[in-house]
Motif scaffolding. Structure first.
Motif, PDB file in Angstrom:
ATOM      1  N   GLU A 111      37.920  14.040 -76.980  1.00 24.11           N
ATOM      2  CA  GLU A 111      38.703  15.173 -76.487  1.00 24.11           C
ATOM      3  C   GLU A 111      38.241  15.616 -75.105  1.00 24.11           C
ATOM      4  OE1 GLU A 111      39.616  18.445 -78.999  1.00 24.11           O
ATOM      5  OE2 GLU A 111      39.318  17.278 -80.837  1.00 24.11           O
ATOM      6  N   GLU A 112      36.960  15.393 -74.795  1.00 24.66           N
ATOM      7  CA  GLU A 112      36.442  15.763 -73.484  1.00 24.66           C
ATOM      8  C   GLU A 112      37.192  15.042 -72.370  1.00 24.66           C
ATOM      9  OE1 GLU A 112      34.412  17.687 -70.575  1.00 24.66           O
ATOM     10  OE2 GLU A 112      34.398  18.126 -72.736  1.00 24.66           O
ATOM     11  N   ILE A 115      40.323  16.883 -71.592  1.00 29.12           N
ATOM     12  CA  ILE A 115      40.056  18.074 -70.773  1.00 29.12           C
ATOM     13  C   ILE A 115      39.839  17.682 -69.314  1.00 29.12           C
ATOM     14  CG2 ILE A 115      38.440  19.976 -70.401  1.00 29.12           C
ATOM     15  CD1 ILE A 115      37.998  19.970 -73.465  1.00 29.12           C
ATOM     16  N   GLN A 116      39.083  16.613 -69.084  1.00 28.32           N
ATOM     17  CA  GLN A 116      38.858  16.127 -67.716  1.00 28.32           C
ATOM     18  C   GLN A 116      40.169  15.697 -67.062  1.00 28.32           C
ATOM     19  OE1 GLN A 116      36.093  16.142 -65.798  1.00 28.32           O
ATOM     20  NE2 GLN A 116      35.148  17.330 -67.477  1.00 28.32           N
ATOM     21  N   LYS A 119      41.963  18.692 -65.836  1.00 24.06           N
ATOM     22  CA  LYS A 119      41.347  19.177 -64.598  1.00 24.06           C
ATOM     23  C   LYS A 119      41.763  18.342 -63.392  1.00 24.06           C
ATOM     24  CE  LYS A 119      37.248  21.301 -66.679  1.00 24.06           C
ATOM     25  NZ  LYS A 119      35.759  21.276 -66.757  1.00 24.06           N
TER      26      LYS A 119
END
Length: 524
Positions: A111-112, A115-116, A119
């Motif tokens: 999931e990270e 998120i990146q 961004k």
């Protein structure tokens, strides 16, 4: 699979824009068929209420090529575990296609990465194992709508930017975190920065002095975020540390649905205005100093010069009385001349003082009935027998400095009486209203004035009669002219030698001269 098109549903919906049955074109970027099959199965679900068309690219490079030649509504990009190239791909696709929404699909354990990706420009992310028909369809639809709203907002902001580029004022925008997102070239010039990139990304408050930063944070910006507007004087600190005084108008820019998009600030450099105000203040100080000197001079003239004159006159009169039996006719004549010259000098000093006070020493403005004032002037003058002075029609009542207006009539009527050369003299005072002014006239049937002297008689110390036969100092008409012009009017003469003269002067009906009552003159 490269370049394949797949229609996965024929079911239509009414989307948020009100368009029925709109086809949503999807660009799916994935390396194998696993995700394609899953997406196809989900979008084929009977519960799905949208019409889609999918085109597949095996890698970001192929996706970029397809984006150059075809139009898509949304991009679905598979993001594999630890795939940093795909993150970079999101950034590149976003920079070249700012208005196409991007949804990344990640592994359940990464999931990270989603998120990146957000961004770096993605609009949303989904997890492979949790892609259900309603989730995927709704996610696609909402991503498209959000990107559409963002595009409209950016277009709205672009309008402000174009206006800012064309204006002569400094202009900047800041986001909700208080960071500057845009500045125009004029603001770069004010701040002494070479290019906008040197300013964007910094905090909006960073270009203000410390005490103003505190004021912005505590008072101004909270009010702005509440939807209020603010206008007033502030100051900016340039790149070289110079403090620039400014007038700023700070407000929010809203989209068509009245949602705030960003903060905007219109900035005017008032450095030159402040310099002008400083020079004006210095000039006012000098004027006050000069006025004080004039007041001191008036005291010196009235006291130190007139005192010796009184002494000379007293001694001359004393000699004329006590030595009358010892003085011959020539000596008596010289003493008489000394007395008359002393009186003339004394009057000249009084007239010079009177002239210097006009416009410098002001008295309270009051309602003045000019009919009463002119009658008082006539009584003071005391015309000789054979000279008739009459007021032709009712004069107005005005707001003015009584003494000043009295001086004007005193000089004009007094001159008409003094220079009268006819056994049956006639002086008339009249008034009419013309173009927002009271036009007064003083008419006589005296000797008249030659045309070449029309301007000269209003100059100081100018008199048309020989000084030996006239006690005039040549200041009276100059005083009258100064008073009339002080009130915004003008004075002039019309005359014919041998037939007489008419002296005209005007005073505004409004502003400094306010009409109080007059029906007869208004109709005259």
């Amino acid at each position: 699979m490269n370049g394949d098109k797949t229609s996965v549903s024929d079911i239509t919906i009414q989307n948020r824009s009100g368009e029925d049955g709109r086809l949503i074109n999807i660009l799916l970027v994935e390396k194998d068929k696993t995700l394609t099959c899953h997406v196809r199965a989900v979008l084929f679900s009977p519960s799905q209420t949208a019409k889609f068309e999918i085109q597949i690219a095996e890698n970001p490079a192929e996706a970029v090529k397809l984006l150059l030649c075809e139009s898509f509504d949304i991009i679905l990009l598979e993001l594999e575990l630890g795939d940093s190239n795909k993150i970079e791909a999101v950034r590149k696709i976003r920079s070249s296609n700012p208005h196409i929404p991007i949804i990344v699909i990640t592994e359940s354990a990464d999931e990270e990465a989603g998120i990146q990706a957000i961004k770096n420009g993605a609009d949303d992310y989904l997890i492979k194992g949790k892609i259900f028909a309603d989730v995927l369809g709704r996610g696609i639809r909402y991503a498209i709508e959000r990107r559409k709203e963002r595009k409209e907002a950016e277009e709205q902001v672009a309008i402000f930017r174009r206006l800012a580029e064309a204006s002569g004022e400094g202009f900047c925008m800041a986001d909700f975190e208080g960071k500057i997102t845009y500045v125009n070239p004029q603001l770069c010039t004010i701040l002494g920065e070479d290019k906008p990139q040197d300013i964007t990304g910094k905090l909006f408050t960073s270009y203000y002095p410390q005490e103003m930063q505190e004021r912005l944070q505590s008072d101004i910006l909270p009010a702005i975020w509440r939807g209020e507007k603010w206008s007033g004087e502030l100051a900016l600190v340039t790149a070289e540390g110079q403090i620039i005084p400014t007038i700023e108008n700070i407000f929010l820019i809203y989209d068509e649905e009245d949602k705030p998009l960003c903060l905007a600030d219109v900035i005017t450099d008032i450095t030159e205005r402040k310099k002008t105000e400083k020079r004006q203040a210095e000039l006012l100080d000098k004027i006050k100093y000069v006025n004080q000197e004039l007041q001191d001079f008036a005291y010196i003239v009235s006291h130190d010069l007139k005192t010796p004159l009184r002494g000379i006159r007293t001694v001359a009169k004393w000699m004329e009385s006590d030595y009358a039996d010892k003085l011959d006719e020539n000596a008596k004549k010289q003493l008489g001349l000394l007395v008359s010259r002393s009186d003339r000098m004394n009057k000249l000093i009084d007239d010079v003082l009177q002239y210097s006070r006009v416009g410098r020493i002001r008295e309270e403005q009051t309602q003045v009935n000019l009919n009463e004032l002119v009658r008082e002037v006539i009584e003071t003058i005391g015309p000789a027998c054979g000279i008739e002075i009459r007021i032709e029609k009712e004069l107005p009542t005005i707001i003015c400095e009584r003494t000043r207006i009295s001086q004007v009539f005193q000089n004009l009527i007094g001159n008409a009486v003094k220079h009268m050369d006819k056994p049956a003299g006639l002086v008339g005072i009249d008034c009419a209203r013309e173009d927002g002014f009271w036009k007064f006239s003083v008419t006589d049937n005296g000797p008249g004035i030659e045309k070449e002297n029309f301007e000269r008689i209003f100059q100081i110390f100018q008199t048309l009669s020989p000084q030996k036969t006239d006690d005039s100092t040549g200041i009276g008409l100059t005083v009258a002219k100064k008073i009339v012009e002080m009130y915004g009017g003008k004075i002039w003469v019309e005359s014919e030698v041998g037939k007489g003269s008419i002296f005209f002067f005007t005073l505004p009906c409004t502003n400094t001269m306010v009409e109080v009552s007059l029906e007869t003159a208004s109709n005259g």
